[in-house]
Scaffold this active site. Sequence first.
Site, PDB file in Angstrom:
ATOM      1  CB  THR A  28      31.404  31.357  37.186  1.00 25.22           C
ATOM      2  OG1 THR A  28      30.642  31.088  37.786  1.00 25.22           O
ATOM      3  CG2 THR A  28      31.128  32.631  36.494  1.00 25.22           C
ATOM      4  N   GLY A  29      31.838  31.788  33.510  1.00 26.05           N
ATOM      5  CA  GLY A  29      32.553  32.403  32.935  1.00 26.05           C
ATOM      6  C   GLY A  29      31.537  32.599  31.314  1.00 26.05           C
ATOM      7  CB  THR A  31      34.210  28.550  27.465  1.00 29.23           C
ATOM      8  OG1 THR A  31      34.811  29.207  27.971  1.00 29.23           O
ATOM      9  CG2 THR A  31      33.870  27.427  27.005  1.00 29.23           C
ATOM     10  CG  ASP A  84      41.018  32.342  33.758  1.00 30.00           C
ATOM     11  OD1 ASP A  84      40.043  31.989  32.984  1.00 30.00           O
ATOM     12  OD2 ASP A  84      40.628  31.718  34.989  1.00 30.00           O
ATOM     13  N   GLY A  95      39.404  31.889  37.839  1.00 31.52           N
ATOM     14  CA  GLY A  95      38.955  32.556  38.830  1.00 31.52           C
ATOM     15  C   GLY A  95      39.663  34.068  38.016  1.00 31.52           C
ATOM     16  CD  GLU A 103      35.053  28.971  38.159  1.00 36.91           C
ATOM     17  OE1 GLU A 103      34.487  29.539  37.668  1.00 36.91           O
ATOM     18  OE2 GLU A 103      36.178  29.582  38.607  1.00 36.91           O
ATOM     19  CE  LYS A 121      40.248  30.763  28.263  1.00 36.91           C
ATOM     20  NZ  LYS A 121      39.342  30.632  28.449  1.00 36.91           N
TER      21      LYS A 121
HETATM   22  C1  5RP Z   1      36.279  31.986  36.282  1.00 37.20           C
HETATM   23  C2  5RP Z   1      36.884  30.913  35.558  1.00 37.20           C
HETATM   24  C3  5RP Z   1      36.996  30.844  34.121  1.00 37.20           C
HETATM   25  O1  5RP Z   1      36.806  29.793  34.405  1.00 37.20           O
HETATM   26  C4  5RP Z   1      37.731  31.536  33.724  1.00 37.20           C
HETATM   27  O2  5RP Z   1      38.806  33.004  33.586  1.00 37.20           O
HETATM   28  C5  5RP Z   1      37.579  31.341  32.315  1.00 37.20           C
HETATM   29  O3  5RP Z   1      36.654  31.795  31.749  1.00 37.20           O
HETATM   30  P1  5RP Z   1      36.459  31.511  30.217  1.00 37.20           P
HETATM   31  O4  5RP Z   1      35.577  31.042  29.719  1.00 37.20           O
HETATM   32  O5  5RP Z   1      35.414  33.609  30.404  1.00 37.20           O
HETATM   33  O6  5RP Z   1      37.316  31.988  29.361  1.00 37.20           O
HETATM   34  O7  5RP Z   1      37.784  30.416  36.191  1.00 37.20           O
HETATM   35  O8  5RP Z   1      36.167  32.302  37.755  1.00 37.20           O
END
Ligand code: 5RP
Length: 218
Positions: A28-29, A31, A84, A95, A103, A121
């Site tokens: 989720t997110g 990426t 993150d 998260g 996840e 990251k």
């Molecule tokens: C969601 C997550 C995502 O993987 C994390 O927040 C990274 O998101 P993004 O790809 O938008 O930076 O853990 O619960």
Amino acid sequence: MTQDELKKAVARAALAYLVDGEIVGVGTGSTANCFIDELAGIRHRIRGAVASSETTRKRLEGHGITVFDLDTVDVIPVYVDGADEINATLQMIKGGGGALTREKIVAAVAAKFVCIADGSKLVTVLGHFPLPVEVIPMAIGHVCRQLAAIGGTPRLREGFVTDNGNLIVDVSGLAILDASALETRINQIVGVVTNGLFAHRPADVCLLATQGGVQTLS
Ligand code: 5RP
């Protein structure tokens, strides 16, 4: 390259890890969204997907990809998700999008966790990003007091309810020198569903998008 272009590059690189005819776990997110969009182009190669959130489920289905409930699936060869923060041993904080519990469950079933992230990251020490903790609503006061007692500054994520009907507390100020120990310690607080440290089950591979290309850490 812009950050969006970096995310697309690393999402495309993750396609190489898919196992033909099998199910892929999808995170989720933003990426992970790039990965879902890449999956659309090769959907005939996979049997379907398991989603780590309702948002991801909808995006996958929007691309015509079959989404299986996890309890109908025995084997997930690969799980692809963002992070993150990630360190050199591939432990992560996750998260930011609030999907950490699902996840972590999908990651636990998957044989291989491929983390896709842009270079921003990668950190030396986890914890600059506030640690998300999913909490049963009636326990919120107790959990926040316990998190403060171990040195964190908990902050309720206002107006947010997880797919599981729970709350998220984002905890800043934690010195995460032993991520596995802290993951265990926070999970032992009564009322915590899980926390966003992925230390006991780190990624197996990290595809990191940099201006010089996609690097593979393992
Ligand atoms: C969601 C997550 C995502 O993987 C994390 O927040 C990274 O998101 P993004 O790809 O938008 O930076 O853990 O619960």
